[in-house]
Scaffold this motif. Structure first.
Motif, PDB file in Angstrom:
ATOM      1  N   HIS A  68       8.285 -12.464  -9.495  1.00 54.57           N
ATOM      2  CA  HIS A  68       8.306 -13.086 -10.818  1.00 54.57           C
ATOM      3  C   HIS A  68       8.718 -12.040 -11.847  1.00 54.57           C
ATOM      4  O   HIS A  68       8.880 -10.852 -11.518  1.00 54.57           O
ATOM      5  CB  HIS A  68       6.980 -13.772 -11.149  1.00 54.57           C
ATOM      6  N   GLY A  75       3.451   2.644 -10.717  1.00 50.56           N
ATOM      7  CA  GLY A  75       3.160   1.270 -10.307  1.00 50.56           C
ATOM      8  C   GLY A  75       2.661   0.517 -11.523  1.00 50.56           C
ATOM      9  O   GLY A  75       2.549   1.093 -12.610  1.00 50.56           O
ATOM     10  N   GLY A  76       2.376  -0.752 -11.346  1.00 50.42           N
ATOM     11  CA  GLY A  76       1.817  -1.540 -12.440  1.00 50.42           C
ATOM     12  C   GLY A  76       0.377  -1.119 -12.700  1.00 50.42           C
ATOM     13  O   GLY A  76      -0.305  -0.604 -11.823  1.00 50.42           O
ATOM     14  N   ASP A 107      -2.200  -2.791 -12.930  1.00 53.17           N
ATOM     15  CA  ASP A 107      -3.197  -3.463 -12.096  1.00 53.17           C
ATOM     16  C   ASP A 107      -3.397  -2.753 -10.754  1.00 53.17           C
ATOM     17  O   ASP A 107      -4.335  -3.078 -10.017  1.00 53.17           O
ATOM     18  CB  ASP A 107      -2.796  -4.936 -11.862  1.00 53.17           C
ATOM     19  N   ARG A 141      -1.785 -12.602 -18.399  1.00 57.55           N
ATOM     20  CA  ARG A 141      -0.978 -11.838 -17.471  1.00 57.55           C
ATOM     21  C   ARG A 141      -0.172 -12.765 -16.557  1.00 57.55           C
ATOM     22  O   ARG A 141      -0.708 -13.738 -16.038  1.00 57.55           O
ATOM     23  CB  ARG A 141      -1.921 -10.975 -16.621  1.00 57.55           C
ATOM     24  N   LEU A 173       3.433  -7.779 -18.120  1.00 58.48           N
ATOM     25  CA  LEU A 173       4.162  -8.822 -18.830  1.00 58.48           C
ATOM     26  C   LEU A 173       3.253 -10.042 -18.878  1.00 58.48           C
ATOM     27  O   LEU A 173       2.659 -10.421 -17.857  1.00 58.48           O
ATOM     28  CB  LEU A 173       5.457  -9.163 -18.095  1.00 58.48           C
TER      29      LEU A 173
HETATM   30  P1  AMP Z   1       2.869  -7.059  -5.881  1.00 59.73           P
HETATM   31  O1  AMP Z   1       4.020  -7.611  -5.112  1.00 59.73           O
HETATM   32  O2  AMP Z   1       1.855  -8.068  -6.275  1.00 59.73           O
HETATM   33  O3  AMP Z   1       2.256  -5.848  -5.205  1.00 59.73           O
HETATM   34  O4  AMP Z   1       3.453  -6.522  -7.269  1.00 59.73           O
HETATM   35  C1  AMP Z   1       4.559  -5.670  -7.357  1.00 59.73           C
HETATM   36  C2  AMP Z   1       4.493  -4.871  -8.643  1.00 59.73           C
HETATM   37  O5  AMP Z   1       4.521  -5.736  -9.782  1.00 59.73           O
HETATM   38  C3  AMP Z   1       3.220  -4.026  -8.794  1.00 59.73           C
HETATM   39  O6  AMP Z   1       3.566  -2.741  -9.288  1.00 59.73           O
HETATM   40  C4  AMP Z   1       2.411  -4.783  -9.818  1.00 59.73           C
HETATM   41  O7  AMP Z   1       1.595  -3.922 -10.568  1.00 59.73           O
HETATM   42  C5  AMP Z   1       3.503  -5.377 -10.692  1.00 59.73           C
HETATM   43  N1  AMP Z   1       3.067  -6.558 -11.443  1.00 59.73           N
HETATM   44  C6  AMP Z   1       2.398  -7.654 -11.000  1.00 59.73           C
HETATM   45  N2  AMP Z   1       2.169  -8.531 -12.017  1.00 59.73           N
HETATM   46  C7  AMP Z   1       2.734  -7.991 -13.130  1.00 59.73           C
HETATM   47  C8  AMP Z   1       2.858  -8.407 -14.507  1.00 59.73           C
HETATM   48  N3  AMP Z   1       2.376  -9.568 -14.945  1.00 59.73           N
HETATM   49  N4  AMP Z   1       3.508  -7.583 -15.359  1.00 59.73           N
HETATM   50  C9  AMP Z   1       4.010  -6.397 -14.941  1.00 59.73           C
HETATM   51  N5  AMP Z   1       3.931  -5.960 -13.672  1.00 59.73           N
HETATM   52  C10 AMP Z   1       3.301  -6.734 -12.763  1.00 59.73           C
END
Ligand code: AMP
Ligand code: ZN
Length: 493
Positions: free
Chosen positions: A44, A247-248, A250, A287, A281
């Motif tokens: 996304h 990384g993000g 979170d 979020r 974002l």
């Molecule tokens: P994931 O596939 O869930 O591990 O996420 C991939 C990356 O996207 C990670 O670095 C997360 O921290 C980042 N991420 C997930 N949601 C958001 C968001 N709403 N805004 C910015 N980064 C995000």
């Protein structure tokens, strides 16, 4: 001489909570690891924002002449649902729902991820390792952690002993959490876990008979824990001590906190000099997240086929929108915000596309080298892209003044202006050149304006048959021509 020798970059280090001067471990080289996506569904725009922040950082460091090794992994081994130690793995679950191989899921969404990043003009990382390609490295790491007495095996699974680790280390050093508070806030799920303590996390999980993604190990046929892959892959390709880990936001806890713990337990040190976290974002003030359903996919935003935005946006407009916020601020994705960015983006493109027509003067009325250094200063201040963009707009104004003969630049200064505008806009911010007429609606307007002109010519030649034909054919397509005293306009229905 490399540009980086003239520029001092301050990076906000999440570990110290302060901006620190970037002093790479090895002069001229930067090693950067960024946690990649879990490829079980389409990315996304929130995911895109985080990766875009690091793409911009990668671009700037390269621009300065650093040799950057940028490692961004693909998480294809499957985290457990809710990123906990229990539940089904997300990739297997999706595969089961669609009755296909987990690796088909991985393939499909890895391809989607790459397509999306290409659309937004990302540079490929130097290495893109996969978790499943590094199972042996992960098993080796677990063996070292067990040998050093920070891991224990129960029923074929291996856990990290957080309590033991915290006796001699600080579990919470990055996320600023205290183990006592974590203990207080953890609800024990009766009988669901054979961990010594609920705060312990899995290094290896024995696979249930239904679990498809599994590998042999000294403990059981199973799969690695969530945090291990990044520890294994980052140190494999960047060494036991490297410059940047990103990384993000979170991911700070538990993922990055656990990465530090695993490294200290295995090798006695936090491998990272600068921890960087990109902010979230948001959409509708919350979020953006797959699990809550509050998200928009890139394709939907590009095409305009969604219930949230009034129309589709050019990928560079979306990129510009994201770059207008600091990577450390929360950013809310709104139609109004995107529209404002669209105007700003095309204004900037107009300025850049007008550069070649500018005539050099005999003197300069603007200090171009001072302005250029201001652009670098903005980026050197923890990659402050909104300030950089303000400086780019300032030079956009200058371009107009030169056109109107209200300012002038010598040919040398004009050349510096051009090079700097192009470097920051295209090489560093990663935007792609476009003009307003590249958008479908504007192409339509231009085509209709042309027909209006042809109709006027026909009337001037008293060719009323042709003039009526143009009017009627357009009307049949839902485009009305309205003749007024100031000329002809059109409307669509
Ligand atoms: P994931 O596939 O869930 O591990 O996420 C991939 C990356 O996207 C990670 O670095 C997360 O921290 C980042 N991420 C997930 N949601 C958001 C968001 N709403 N805004 C910015 N980064 C995000
Ligand atoms: Zn990671």
């Amino acid at each position: 001489m490399q540009l980086y020798q003239d520029q001092t970059i301050q990076i906000y280090n999440s570990l110290s909570g302060k901006k620190e001067i970037l002093k790479p471990i090895e002069t001229g080289y930067v090693g950067m690891y960024v946690c990649g996506p879990t490829v079980y569904s389409n990315v996304h725009l929130g995911n895109v924002r985080t990766f875009m922040s690091f793409d911009m950082i990668f671009r700037y460091l390269k621009h300065l002449g650093y040799k950057v090794r940028y490692v961004r992994n693909i998480t294809d081994a499957g985290h457990l649902e809710n990123d906990a130690d229990v539940g089904e793995d997300k990739i297997t679950k999706k595969a089961r729902l669609e009755a296909i191989e987990p690796m088909e899921i991985v393939q499909r969404y890895t391809v989607d991820f790459h397509n999306v990043l290409n659309t937004f003009n990302f540079l490929p990382p130097s290495i893109e390792p996969t978790a499943t390609g590094h199972i042996i490295e992960q098993i080796n790491l677990i063996q070292t952690i067990i040998k050093n007495d920070f891991g224990y095996e129960i029923n074929g699974s291996v856990y990290f002993d957080v309590h033991k680790y915290n006796q001699t280390n600080d579990y919470g050093i990055l996320s600023k959490r205290k183990l006592e508070d974590l203990i207080h806030n953890t609800r024990e799920l009766d009988g669901q876990s054979d961990k010594r303590n609920p705060q312990d996390f899995a290094l290896w999980k024995r696979a249930e008979p239904t679990h498809i993604m599994r590998w042999p190990s000294p403990w059981s046929d199973g799969f690695p824990g969530w945090h291990l892959e990044c520890t294994a892959m980052s140190t494999k390709y960047l060494g036991d001590f490297f410059d940047i880990h990103g990384g993000g936001m979170d991911l700070k806890f538990p993922h990055h906190e656990c990465e530090i713990a695993q490294n200290k337990a295995a090798k006695g040190q936090d491998p990272v000099k600068y921890w960087m976290h990109a902010n979230m974002l948001e959409l509708n003030g919350a979020r953006m997240s797959k699990s809550t359903g509050n998200y928009i996919n890139p394709a939907e935003l590009l095409s305009g086929e969604n219930d949230i935005m009034s129309k589709g946006y050019n990928p560079s407009v979306i990129r510009f929108f994201m770059m207008q916020a600091s990577y450390r601020s929360v950013l809310d994705l709104t139609d109004a915000g995107l529209e404002a960015s669209e105007k700003g983006f095309y204004r900037l493109m107009d300025a850049i596309n007008g550069l070649d027509d500018l005539k050099a003067g005999t003197t300069s009325t603007f200090n171009v080298s001072e302005w250029k250094q201001k652009c670098y200063d903005a980026m050197n201040d923890d990659f402050n892209t909104p300030i950089l963009i303000a400086h780019l707009f300032e030079s956009g104004k200058l371009v107009n003044q030169i056109k109107d003969n209200n300012a002038s630049l010598t040919s040398e200064d004009l050349e510096v202006l051009k090079q700097t505008m192009n470097a920051f806009t295209f090489d560093i911010l990663g935007l792609e050149n476009a003009t307003k007429s590249d958008t479908g609606t504007d192409k339509l307007s231009e085509a209709v304006e042309l027909l209006i002109q042809l109709r006027q010519d026909a009337r001037a030649n008293k060719d009323f048959a042709m003039s009526d034909k143009i009017r009627n054919e357009l009307a049949a397509k839902g485009i009305q021509l309205n003749d007024g005293k100031d000329g002809t306009t059109f409307s669509t229905n």
